[in-house]
Design a protein around this motif. Structure first.
Motif, short mmCIF file in Angstrom:
data_model
loop_
_atom_site.label_atom_id
_atom_site.label_comp_id
_atom_site.label_asym_id
_atom_site.label_seq_id
_atom_site.Cartn_x
_atom_site.Cartn_y
_atom_site.Cartn_z
N ASP A 193 90.68 80.25 10.63
CA ASP A 193 91.02 79.06 11.41
C ASP A 193 90.78 79.25 12.90
OD1 ASP A 193 92.20 76.38 11.57
OD2 ASP A 193 93.86 77.39 12.59
N PHE A 194 90.64 80.49 13.34
CA PHE A 194 90.43 80.78 14.75
C PHE A 194 89.32 79.91 15.34
CE2 PHE A 194 87.87 83.24 17.84
CZ PHE A 194 88.79 83.37 18.85
N TYR A 195 88.21 79.78 14.60
CA TYR A 195 87.05 79.06 15.14
C TYR A 195 87.21 77.55 15.13
CZ TYR A 195 83.71 82.53 16.55
OH TYR A 195 83.05 83.50 17.26
N SER A 196 88.27 77.04 14.49
CA SER A 196 88.51 75.60 14.56
C SER A 196 89.28 75.24 15.82
CB SER A 196 89.28 75.13 13.32
OG SER A 196 90.59 75.66 13.34
N ARG A 197 89.84 76.24 16.50
CA ARG A 197 90.66 75.99 17.69
C ARG A 197 90.08 76.55 18.98
NH1 ARG A 197 94.40 79.15 17.38
NH2 ARG A 197 94.00 80.23 15.43
N VAL A 198 89.33 77.62 18.88
CA VAL A 198 88.92 78.35 20.07
C VAL A 198 87.99 77.53 20.97
CG1 VAL A 198 86.88 79.44 19.07
CG2 VAL A 198 88.14 80.60 20.90
N TRP A 199 87.31 76.52 20.40
CA TRP A 199 86.36 75.74 21.19
C TRP A 199 86.98 74.52 21.84
CZ3 TRP A 199 82.52 78.84 21.69
CH2 TRP A 199 82.14 79.68 20.64
N ASN A 200 88.26 74.23 21.56
CA ASN A 200 88.88 73.03 22.11
C ASN A 200 88.93 73.06 23.63
OD1 ASN A 200 89.26 72.14 19.54
ND2 ASN A 200 91.48 72.37 19.52
N PHE A 201 88.86 71.89 24.22
CA PHE A 201 88.85 71.79 25.68
C PHE A 201 90.14 72.36 26.28
CE2 PHE A 201 90.22 69.51 29.49
CZ PHE A 201 89.19 69.85 30.34
N GLY A 202 89.96 73.17 27.32
CA GLY A 202 91.09 73.61 28.14
C GLY A 202 91.91 74.76 27.62
N LEU A 203 91.49 75.37 26.48
CA LEU A 203 92.27 76.51 25.99
C LEU A 203 92.33 77.61 27.04
CD1 LEU A 203 91.25 76.94 22.24
CD2 LEU A 203 93.45 76.22 23.15
N THR A 245 91.14 64.23 22.55
CA THR A 245 90.33 63.38 23.42
C THR A 245 91.16 62.98 24.64
OG1 THR A 245 89.03 62.51 21.58
CG2 THR A 245 89.05 61.22 23.60
N GLY A 246 90.55 63.08 25.81
CA GLY A 246 91.21 62.69 27.05
C GLY A 246 90.27 61.87 27.90
N PRO A 247 90.63 61.59 29.14
CA PRO A 247 89.80 60.73 29.99
C PRO A 247 88.36 61.22 30.14
CG PRO A 247 91.92 61.15 31.02
CD PRO A 247 91.84 62.06 29.82
N PHE A 248 88.18 62.55 30.23
CA PHE A 248 86.82 63.06 30.46
C PHE A 248 86.42 64.15 29.47
CE2 PHE A 248 89.72 65.43 33.20
CZ PHE A 248 89.38 66.75 32.96
N TRP A 249 87.15 64.28 28.38
CA TRP A 249 86.79 65.30 27.40
C TRP A 249 87.04 64.81 25.98
CZ3 TRP A 249 91.55 65.50 29.86
CH2 TRP A 249 92.68 65.54 29.04
N THR A 250 86.36 65.46 25.03
CA THR A 250 86.61 65.22 23.61
C THR A 250 86.21 66.46 22.83
OG1 THR A 250 86.17 63.79 21.71
CG2 THR A 250 84.33 64.18 23.20
N ASN A 251 86.94 66.72 21.75
CA ASN A 251 86.62 67.85 20.87
C ASN A 251 85.81 67.41 19.66
OD1 ASN A 251 88.13 69.56 22.54
ND2 ASN A 251 90.01 69.21 21.40
#
Length: 209
Positions: free
Chosen positions: A159-169, A176-182
């Motif tokens: 599961d590590f690779y499902s989370r490690v790429w998320n924005f802002g870790l 999803t935020g104003p200027f980012w999305t996963n």
């Protein structure tokens, strides 16, 4: 002990130089590498070459960015990660010959790279360190942190690779935020690009803060 957050010393050492430009420019930060073109990988995408798998995020994202820029009169610039002709060919293959509203800049030196950040109207990236440095320079920046969508390719890492790429870790943000999305979604991509390319600096800094 006491922790002092200093950021990237290299980034901090180069002054921000802004130049006015009437043409809107979106600078995409390439993360291309000269992966092996031979040898196969069995996984989510079936039998694919290692090269195809490891550049999957760029392969899916770049045509959407190019299409948006062509429709909205925005110059797409690509900040190269190498000096290789293969990198230019890779982006040509994604954008096609009919769209000439873009330009590729091979990697030259650190000074030139930061100048490109400062002179762009907005920056787009996947999860490049340089993308976070653009944010540190308070440049409107779109983050398409979509590698987590391909975590099945790296299932042996768990599961590590499902989370490690998320924005802002390591900080946890919404997907999803104003200027980012996963997650790669064309409607969301268009909303984010509309924001970063059209927002004034005062409003951007409120979102940034």
């Amino acid at each position: 002990g006491n922790i002092i957050v200093s950021g990237m010393i290299k980034n901090n050492s180069i002054p921000i130089v802004k130049k006015k430009c009437n043409l809107k420019k979106l600078l995409f930060i390439s993360q291309y590498k000269n992966y092996p073109r031979h040898g196969t990988w069995s996984g989510t995408f079936g039998e694919k070459s290692t090269f195809e798998i490891l550049l999957k995020a760029e392969t899916d994202l770049i045509p959407l960015l190019a299409n948006y820029c062509a429709k909205n009169g925005v110059q797409l610039e690509i900040c190269g990660n190498t000096k290789s002709k293969d990198e230019v060919s890779f982006f040509h293959s994604l954008i096609g010959q009919q769209n000439n509203n873009w330009h590729f800049y091979p990697r030259i030196d650190v000074q030139k790279t930061y100048e490109m950040l400062d002179q762009a109207s907005a920056v787009a990236n996947i999860d490049s360190t340089l993308g976070y440095e653009a944010l540190a320079r308070k440049k409107p920046t779109a983050a398409f942190s979509i590698w987590g969508a391909y975590n099945g390719t790296f299932a042996h890492f768990g599961d590590f690779y499902s989370r490690v790429w998320n924005f802002g870790l390591p900080k946890k943000f919404s997907d999803t935020g104003p200027f980012w999305t996963n997650h790669l979604n064309e409607a969301i991509l268009n909303e984010i690009l509309n924001l970063v390319l059209n927002i004034n600096q005062e409003d951007w800094e409120k979102i940034y803060d």
